[in-house]
Design a protein around this motif. Structure first.
Motif, PDB file in Angstrom:
ATOM      1  N   ARG A 199     -48.730 -15.657 -40.194  1.00  0.00           N
ATOM      2  CA  ARG A 199     -48.120 -15.546 -41.516  1.00  0.00           C
ATOM      3  C   ARG A 199     -48.476 -16.764 -42.355  1.00  0.00           C
ATOM      4  O   ARG A 199     -48.345 -17.905 -41.914  1.00  0.00           O
ATOM      5  CB  ARG A 199     -46.593 -15.460 -41.396  1.00  0.00           C
ATOM      6  CG  ARG A 199     -45.894 -15.238 -42.723  1.00  0.00           C
ATOM      7  CD  ARG A 199     -44.408 -15.071 -42.536  1.00  0.00           C
ATOM      8  NE  ARG A 199     -43.817 -16.223 -41.891  1.00  0.00           N
ATOM      9  CZ  ARG A 199     -42.518 -16.321 -41.611  1.00  0.00           C
ATOM     10  NH1 ARG A 199     -41.716 -15.314 -41.867  1.00  0.00           N
ATOM     11  NH2 ARG A 199     -42.039 -17.409 -41.037  1.00  0.00           N
ATOM     12  N   ALA A 200     -48.939 -16.507 -43.553  1.00  0.00           N
ATOM     13  CA  ALA A 200     -49.292 -17.610 -44.444  1.00  0.00           C
ATOM     14  C   ALA A 200     -48.031 -18.337 -44.897  1.00  0.00           C
ATOM     15  O   ALA A 200     -47.080 -17.714 -45.378  1.00  0.00           O
ATOM     16  CB  ALA A 200     -50.050 -17.087 -45.662  1.00  0.00           C
ATOM     17  N   GLY A 201     -47.995 -19.637 -44.693  1.00  0.00           N
ATOM     18  CA  GLY A 201     -46.833 -20.424 -45.079  1.00  0.00           C
ATOM     19  C   GLY A 201     -46.851 -20.740 -46.562  1.00  0.00           C
ATOM     20  O   GLY A 201     -47.874 -20.637 -47.232  1.00  0.00           O
ATOM     21  N   PRO A 202     -45.713 -21.153 -47.092  1.00  0.00           N
ATOM     22  CA  PRO A 202     -45.658 -21.496 -48.506  1.00  0.00           C
ATOM     23  C   PRO A 202     -46.449 -22.759 -48.787  1.00  0.00           C
ATOM     24  O   PRO A 202     -46.588 -23.637 -47.927  1.00  0.00           O
ATOM     25  CB  PRO A 202     -44.153 -21.705 -48.752  1.00  0.00           C
ATOM     26  CG  PRO A 202     -43.612 -22.076 -47.409  1.00  0.00           C
ATOM     27  CD  PRO A 202     -44.427 -21.310 -46.418  1.00  0.00           C
ATOM     28  N   GLY A 203     -46.970 -22.880 -49.989  1.00  0.00           N
ATOM     29  CA  GLY A 203     -47.706 -24.067 -50.378  1.00  0.00           C
ATOM     30  C   GLY A 203     -46.782 -25.244 -50.618  1.00  0.00           C
ATOM     31  O   GLY A 203     -45.546 -25.112 -50.617  1.00  0.00           O
ATOM     32  N   LEU A 204     -47.379 -26.389 -50.825  1.00  0.00           N
ATOM     33  CA  LEU A 204     -46.603 -27.607 -51.025  1.00  0.00           C
ATOM     34  C   LEU A 204     -45.724 -27.502 -52.267  1.00  0.00           C
ATOM     35  O   LEU A 204     -44.570 -27.953 -52.268  1.00  0.00           O
ATOM     36  CB  LEU A 204     -47.555 -28.802 -51.146  1.00  0.00           C
ATOM     37  CG  LEU A 204     -46.893 -30.183 -51.263  1.00  0.00           C
ATOM     38  CD1 LEU A 204     -46.030 -30.459 -50.038  1.00  0.00           C
ATOM     39  CD2 LEU A 204     -47.949 -31.256 -51.441  1.00  0.00           C
ATOM     40  N   ALA A 205     -46.255 -26.883 -53.324  1.00  0.00           N
ATOM     41  CA  ALA A 205     -45.472 -26.743 -54.559  1.00  0.00           C
ATOM     42  C   ALA A 205     -44.259 -25.844 -54.331  1.00  0.00           C
ATOM     43  O   ALA A 205     -43.148 -26.140 -54.803  1.00  0.00           O
ATOM     44  CB  ALA A 205     -46.353 -26.180 -55.672  1.00  0.00           C
ATOM     45  N   ASP A 206     -44.457 -24.738 -53.599  1.00  0.00           N
ATOM     46  CA  ASP A 206     -43.340 -23.838 -53.309  1.00  0.00           C
ATOM     47  C   ASP A 206     -42.275 -24.542 -52.479  1.00  0.00           C
ATOM     48  O   ASP A 206     -41.066 -24.398 -52.729  1.00  0.00           O
ATOM     49  CB  ASP A 206     -43.843 -22.594 -52.568  1.00  0.00           C
ATOM     50  CG  ASP A 206     -44.747 -21.733 -53.442  1.00  0.00           C
ATOM     51  OD1 ASP A 206     -44.564 -21.765 -54.676  1.00  0.00           O
ATOM     52  OD2 ASP A 206     -45.628 -21.054 -52.890  1.00  0.00           O
ATOM     53  N   LEU A 207     -42.727 -25.285 -51.457  1.00  0.00           N
ATOM     54  CA  LEU A 207     -41.780 -25.980 -50.597  1.00  0.00           C
ATOM     55  C   LEU A 207     -41.005 -27.035 -51.391  1.00  0.00           C
ATOM     56  O   LEU A 207     -39.785 -27.199 -51.190  1.00  0.00           O
ATOM     57  CB  LEU A 207     -42.520 -26.627 -49.426  1.00  0.00           C
ATOM     58  CG  LEU A 207     -41.659 -27.291 -48.343  1.00  0.00           C
ATOM     59  CD1 LEU A 207     -40.669 -26.292 -47.760  1.00  0.00           C
ATOM     60  CD2 LEU A 207     -42.536 -27.868 -47.248  1.00  0.00           C
ATOM     61  N   ALA A 208     -41.685 -27.727 -52.281  1.00  0.00           N
ATOM     62  CA  ALA A 208     -41.010 -28.737 -53.094  1.00  0.00           C
ATOM     63  C   ALA A 208     -39.978 -28.094 -54.017  1.00  0.00           C
ATOM     64  O   ALA A 208     -38.878 -28.635 -54.224  1.00  0.00           O
ATOM     65  CB  ALA A 208     -42.038 -29.517 -53.907  1.00  0.00           C
TER      66      ALA A 208
END
Length: 718
Positions: free
Chosen positions: A307-316
């Motif tokens: 599963r593709a994880g969320p990007g850094l911007a999404d996580l922030a």
């Protein structure tokens, strides 16, 4: 002759397929033979009158125009033509629905009727998986005659449930008489034969076989593997485990060049008394049904999905939402005990130096973060063991509730002046040397305990952040819970940054005595609330034993004589006894989850039934330990105009009590990606998938959602 029905009797017969009879190929060859002799016979229509409505038209058809000499059985069918967008159900309809049934009372010369079920399709209704048919279907009927060669009179009382945006039960009668005659109806024979070929076989013709089937111990998933002599193309799996068990959409993966099928199906609702497992595997124009023996372990999938994880911007962004949710927790309904602890910390810091104040409040913030990290670690461990995780679920544990209540009773008694909690002098000296002043253990415990007491609350933004974390990767859990802890600890961090704020408190005086009494009452009230929650979770005997042991601990600590170490050891032993006793008593006094007056008990499958009748359903997931739920109820749900709207005709107020663990409620919440409460959703003809309301309810928001959910029903009447 007696009444002959195809309902549960025939469904039970289909379930007894541990050794399926090879009869369908014979049935099909019969129609092929009839097709060959067709040109030599007279042609006549053998069908009943047609029942017709806007949603469905129905007719009894027969391959034979009459009953030939010595004929012992005839081939017939129930032919349904469904309107555009309308569907009807298979023998196992899924979580909701009713399969078609026929009562043959009043028929002549009928001994038995074998009702066959063509392979179904999967469709979605009100967000729930269902199995059935659309457009057109023929249910083949193998009719055995009581007197071979004699005329037959078919009298069928048919019940069919058809669904679109609403569901309409159709009850009608069909009659068909077959005199002594020969010949067949070519169109009817071809149609019945085509649908007879769609009835699942035992694998001999379809080339499909089921190899393994495994049910998880907690009845949350079924894993099936199957083989095919030719590669699967568009396979699907339809299990049956008795009434009350409903399966969600399967995760299907193919291996071995497409000849191996692996499927995992989530169990949305589990029956209390499951029946023999039956599994139907379909693949385009072929299908097979089996009754596999359950295996001890699930077969691993042929490949894993990354599963593709969320990007850094999404996580922030989600971390920022979590920080805001933690900050809002400071002013939620659970603020009373938390505020008491924070004010007590400020009082104790009044006469301390700026350096000590800064360090003490920083350590309290660390205590908040430490609890959040422990919660994150516990979440990862629980997920590793396949356990249900969620926000505030520790308040469903009797031992945890007892421990928190005992601690609050002790803190409250301390504020009332019953005793002073002090560490041995040698330990105080060591802590002073290590910390440059008085030890920081109390500051750390203050922060951790404040965080613990905040977890029964849910706040705006909190549900989104927690759902993201619990459904994500370990790094997501760590980041989100850290951000949540920082938001909750922000008041401590502000004081640590500006320690001069403490100096603005009034100078010591009589007001401190009154404040201590107020804080003591607040903590005592919180302890009483915890014992009340414990009564709901584990029963009256557990709550009584916990309260009794708490009183003994307070009396022991109030003694002025004796060794501090000895009294401390006795307190620890008594606390352990309380935990063991309440847990033991909870096993013998398990209460049932309660539903408030004027509310209907939660039943997920009933939601679609109500909506199909044009009704609106308001679902409230609540618990005794959820303070935000209590606030919503007191401020919105139990007040006008909402209370009248929920009691209005056509509105079903459904309550799910999650005070104690309940797998059905947990699965329902998980279907929305939610892991905590409060949770409220409104369903109706205008919102069959449900309108999810925010954690904090408002009267206007509830009323508008009720109107939106009912809109289609109102417009349909115009």
């Amino acid at each position: 002759m007696g009444s002959l029905k195809n309902g549960n009797k025939l469904m039970d017969a289909d379930m007894k397929q541990a050794q399926p009879r090879v009869r369908l190929p014979v049935f099909t060859w019969l129609f092929l033979a009839l097709g060959l002799i067709l040109p030599m016979q007279g042609v006549g229509a053998a069908s009943s009158d047609i029942f017709s409505s806007t949603s469905v038209s129905a007719q009894l058809i027969s391959a034979e125009n009459g009953v030939g000499p010595d004929t012992g059985s005839i081939s017939a069918g129930l032919h349904l033509k469904l309107g555009k967008g309308w569907k009807t159900y298979w023998k196992s309809p899924g979580e909701v629905g009713i399969p078609p049934s026929i009562d043959w009372t009043g028929s002549e010369n009928i001994e038995d009727v074998d009702f066959l079920w063509p392979a179904p399709e999967r469709f979605d209704a009100f967000g729930i998986e269902n199995f059935g048919y659309h457009d057109e279907v023929v249910f083949p009927l193998r009719i055995t005659l009581a007197q071979p060669g004699e005329p037959v009179g078919l009298a069928a009382s048919v019940n069919v449930l058809v669904c679109s945006t609403v569901c309409i039960p159709q009850d009608f009668k069909l009659q068909l008489k077959l005199p002594r005659a020969s010949g067949i109806d070519k169109n009817a024979a071809t149609l019945i034969s085509a649908y007879a070929d769609k009835v699942p076989d035992n694998g001999a013709t379809s080339g499909i076989s089921v190899e393994t089937a495994h049910l998880s111990r907690d009845m949350t998933a079924l894993t099936v593997t199957a083989r095919s002599v030719r590669p699967f193309n568009r396979p699907d799996v339809f299990p049956i485990l008795g009434d009350g068990t409903a399966f969600g959409q399967p995760d299907i993966r193919l291996g071995d060049g497409g000849r191996l099928l692996w499927a995992r199906l989530p169990i949305l609702a589990a029956a209390d008394d499951p029946q023999q497992l039956s599994v139907t595997v379909t693949d385009g124009d072929r299908a097979a049904t089996f009754a596999p023996v359950l295996t001890d372990a699930a077969v691993p999938p042929p490949f894993t999905l990354e599963r593709a994880g969320p990007g850094l911007a999404d996580l922030a962004w989600i971390a920022a939402i979590a920080f805001l949710g933690g900050l809002i927790l400071n002013v939620m309904p659970c603020v009373l005990p938390v505020l008491s602890i924070k004010l007590a910390s400020a009082m104790q810091a009044r006469e301390q130096s700026r350096v000590r104040v800064r360090a003490g409040f920083a350590v309290s913030a660390l205590g908040v973060l430490a609890f959040m990290w422990v919660l994150a670690a516990g979440t990862l461990v629980a997920r590793g063991f396949g356990l249900t995780v969620g926000w505030g679920l520790q308040f469903q544990n009797p031992a945890f509730l007892t421990l928190m209540a005992v601690i609050l009773v002790v803190f409250s008694a301390n504020l009332f002046g019953a005793f002073e909690i002090a560490l041995p002098s040698s330990m105080q000296t060591r802590l002073a040397r290590a910390g440059g002043g008085r030890g920081y253990g109390g500051d750390f415990a203050t922060g951790a305990f404040a965080a613990i007491l905040a977890t029964p609350c849910s706040a705006p933004f909190l549900g989104t952040a927690v759902a993201f974390a619990l459904a994500g990767r370990p790094v997501d859990i760590a980041v989100i819970f850290t951000a949540l802890g920082l938001g909750l600890a922000l008041p401590y961090l502000i004081v640590a940054t500006f320690p001069g704020m403490i100096g603005r408190l009034p100078r010591p005086g009589r007001w401190m005595i009154w404040l201590k009494l107020v804080l003591g009452l607040a903590l005592a009230a919180t302890a009483v609330w915890l014992f009340w929650v414990l009564n709901g979770v584990a029963g009256i005997w557990s709550a009584s034993s916990g309260a009794g042991v708490s009183a003994i601990i307070v009396a022991l600590l109030s003694l002025r004589r004796g060794s501090v170490v000895l009294r401390g050891s006795a307190v620890m032993i008594l606390a352990g006894v309380a935990l063991v006793l309440t847990s033991f008593l909870s096993q013998s006094d398990v209460p049932t989850n309660r539903v408030a007056t004027d509310w209907t008990a939660f039943e997920r499958s009933a939601i679609a039934r109500h909506v199909s009748r044009g009704e609106v359903v308001f679902v409230d997931v609540t618990a005794d330990w959820c303070l935000t739920c209590k606030a919503n109820k007191a401020l919105v749900l139990d007040r006008e105009p909402v209370v009248s709207a929920l009691r209005a005709p056509g509105v079903i107020a459904m309550q799910a009590d999650w005070t104690r663990p309940d797998e059905a409620i947990s699965r329902y919440l998980e279907s929305f990606g939610r892991y905590g409460i409060p949770f409220n959703a409104i369903y109706g003809p205008g919102a069959p998938e449900g309108i999810v309301l925010p954690e904090l309810l408002t009267a206007q928001g509830v009323l508008e959602a009720l109107q939106d959910a009912a809109r289609v029903r109102v417009e349909a009447k115009r």
